[in-house]
Enzyme design. Structure first.
Site, PDB file in Angstrom:
ATOM      1  CB  SER A 175      -0.892   0.011   1.243  1.00 27.90           C
ATOM      2  OG  SER A 175      -0.075   0.179   2.384  1.00 27.90           O
ATOM      3  CE  LYS A 176      -1.403   6.044  -4.209  1.00 27.06           C
ATOM      4  NZ  LYS A 176      -2.371   7.049  -4.524  1.00 27.06           N
ATOM      5  NE  ARG A 177      -3.111   3.568   4.602  1.00 23.18           N
ATOM      6  CZ  ARG A 177      -3.699   2.422   4.888  1.00 23.18           C
ATOM      7  NH1 ARG A 177      -3.442   1.805   6.010  1.00 23.18           N
ATOM      8  NH2 ARG A 177      -4.553   1.894   4.051  1.00 23.18           N
TER       9      ARG A 177
END
Ligand code: GLU
Length: 485
Positions: free
Chosen positions: A242-244
């Site tokens: 994920s981008k996070r």
């Protein structure tokens, strides 16, 4: 002929998972002397992003994944999907659904409260012809839904093996939206058929869509292609990438300076390796074309490990640098190294170019790994760090303060006499010093290296002395002797 396709929805950037899919599609086609096509799945008008398609193509081309056909755009083919949706209605494999958004929301809410799977309840599945006609004439808005067959749908996935779904548990998905645009399921299947795709290679997140697609192939009476669902990409903590937890756009890595060879090589190994005890990890795109096979793609999720990408990048830097400098003199090679790190150096380091060129040669590996650290890595050639005198000792090598002092005083005496200051003559002289003292190499060379560099890890002692020059070498030995006295 084998034919694969990469069919991204243009979301604005190319995801690393998308690059992996594109790469495997490309490699599989190349390996089998087939074709690889690019199809832009842009039927979702709400998600239109300006410039997304150009961006996507630019990144794919940068990596070197040139497509043989396309790009085809689904937004330019809406008539084809309409015709096919009508065929499905006519044959009883699809139906018009007039349910309002409110009704569907309410239905879902109830299903969720009852902890049931959320799926369409088929209110409109058997509406009488006349009612459908009347509603259409009244201008009621509708979608076209797939009528899932209530049967077992089985297929053999080239990565996951035998897979089966019970048609009863699969939702009647929307095939055509009320705006007349097709959804992914319909456009994807129609295009894969019309474009004669033999192998559908895509991410595992599309596995649950596959029974819907197979049902559509059957409804049309078309041959079903082979499927290969690629393992999920995971963060190091094994959650879905994920981008996070870091960058997911290929562009971000390009901007950070990773080479295309490293990115391609790294991405190829996300879920695949050549197997068979093969140790080789550095592959060019051409070599990957030879080595790739779908049988070697893993089922388990692949961890996206940035350290591994760094490693590939460094190995590729080394590889390219070696090729580039193969026939160069050390001076020419040093100039090349300097080009890579010059912008990160301090002004005082740049003043003595001759010394600088010698210095960069001793930290070649480090410059190729990360040129930003070069100033720190070569600084000891220019400024002697203020070190503790303990650095001059080494318990295992049997160098205590006494021994260090003894050795350095003799070295000082011998080097003062040395006229011809080269690495070779330094080596010869210092080994003679060792012999005269009747000690082990380390008992002379350890304190000397520490005295010359003032750091714990550094290039070798002979080259350090050579680069520092006679005057500076003797000065640093004097400093060490004074510390020990
Ligand atoms: N348009 C889909 C995507 O964005 C394609 C999935 C498929 O390859 O079937 O990934």
């Amino acid at each position: 002929m084998i034919k694969t396709r990469f069919a991204p929805s243009p979301t604005g950037y190319l995801h690393v998972g998308g690059l992996r899919t594109a790469l495997y599609c490309y490699l599989f086609a190349r390996k089998n002397k087939g074709k690889y096509i690019l199809r832009i799945e842009d039927t979702d008008q709400e998600r239109y992003v300006e410039g997304a398609e150009e961006n996507l193509i630019k990144t794919l081309e940068w990596v070197g994944l040139h497509h043989d056909e396309g790009p085809f755009r689904q937004s330019e083919r809406t008539e084809i999907y309409k015709e096919h949706a009508q065929k499905l209605i006519d044959s009883g494999h699809a139906y018009r659904c007039f349910c309002s958004k409110e009704r569907l929301d309410e239905m879902r809410k109830v299903q969720m409260e009852r902890k049931q799977a959320t799926m369409y309840d088929r209110k409109c599945v058997d509406l009488p012809e006349s009612e459908v006609k009347a509603k259409m004439e009244a201008g009621e808005s509708f979608v076209i839904r797939q009528k899932m067959p209530y049967e077992l749908i089985k297929f053999k996935d080239l990565v996951r093996g035998n897979v089966q779904f019970d048609g009863k548990t699969v939702d009647d998905s929307v095939l055509m939206k009320s705006d007349g645009f097709p959804t992914y399921h319909l456009a994807n299947v129609v295009d894969d058929h019309l474009m004669e795709i033999t192998h559908v290679i895509r991410g595992e997140e599309w596995l649950p869509s596959t029974p819907k697609h197979i049902a559509l192939y059957n409804a049309f009476g078309w041959e079903i292609p082979e499927f290969a669902h690629l393992p999920l990409l995971l963060n190091p903590d094994k959650t879905k990438l994920s981008k996070r937890q870091g960058d997911v756009a290929v562009e971000d890595y390009i901007k950070k300076g990773y080479s295309k060879e490293a990115i391609t090589n790294f991405v190829a190994f996300l879920g695949w390796n050549p197997g068979g005890g093969e140790e080789k990890e550095i592959f060019t795109l051409k070599e990957l074309e030879e080595a790739f096979s779908l049988e070697k793609v893993h089922k388990a999720g692949a961890v996206f490990n940035i350290e591994k990408l760094d490693w590939f990048n460094w190995r590729w830097e080394k590889e390219k640098f070696q090729q580039e400098t193969e026939n160069m003199t050390p001076e020419q090679k040093a100039e090349k190294l300097l080009e890579k790190c010059e912008q990160y150096l301090q002004d005082d380091q740049k003043k003595d170019k001759e010394k600088l060129l010698k210095a960069v040669l001793t930290v070649e590996e480090k410059i190729l790994k990360d040129p930003k650290d070069t100033a720190a890595n070569i600084d000891f050639y220019f400024n002697l760090p203020n070190y503790d005198k303990e650095l001059l000792t080494h318990e295992k090598m049997k160098v205590d303060f006494n021994q260090a002092l003894l050795s350095l005083e003799k070295v000082q005496e011998d080097l003062q006499k040395l006229e011809d200051w080269t690495e070779e003559s330094l080596k010869q002289t210092l080994l003679e010093t060792v012999q005269t003292l009747g000690v082990k190499n380390g008992q002379v060379l350890w304190p000397l290296r520490s005295a010359l560099t003032g750091v714990q890890f550094s290039p070798g002692v002979f080259e350090s002395a050579w680069i520092l020059g006679k005057e500076e070498t003797l000065k640093r030995i004097e400093t060490a002797i004074n510390k020990l006295k």
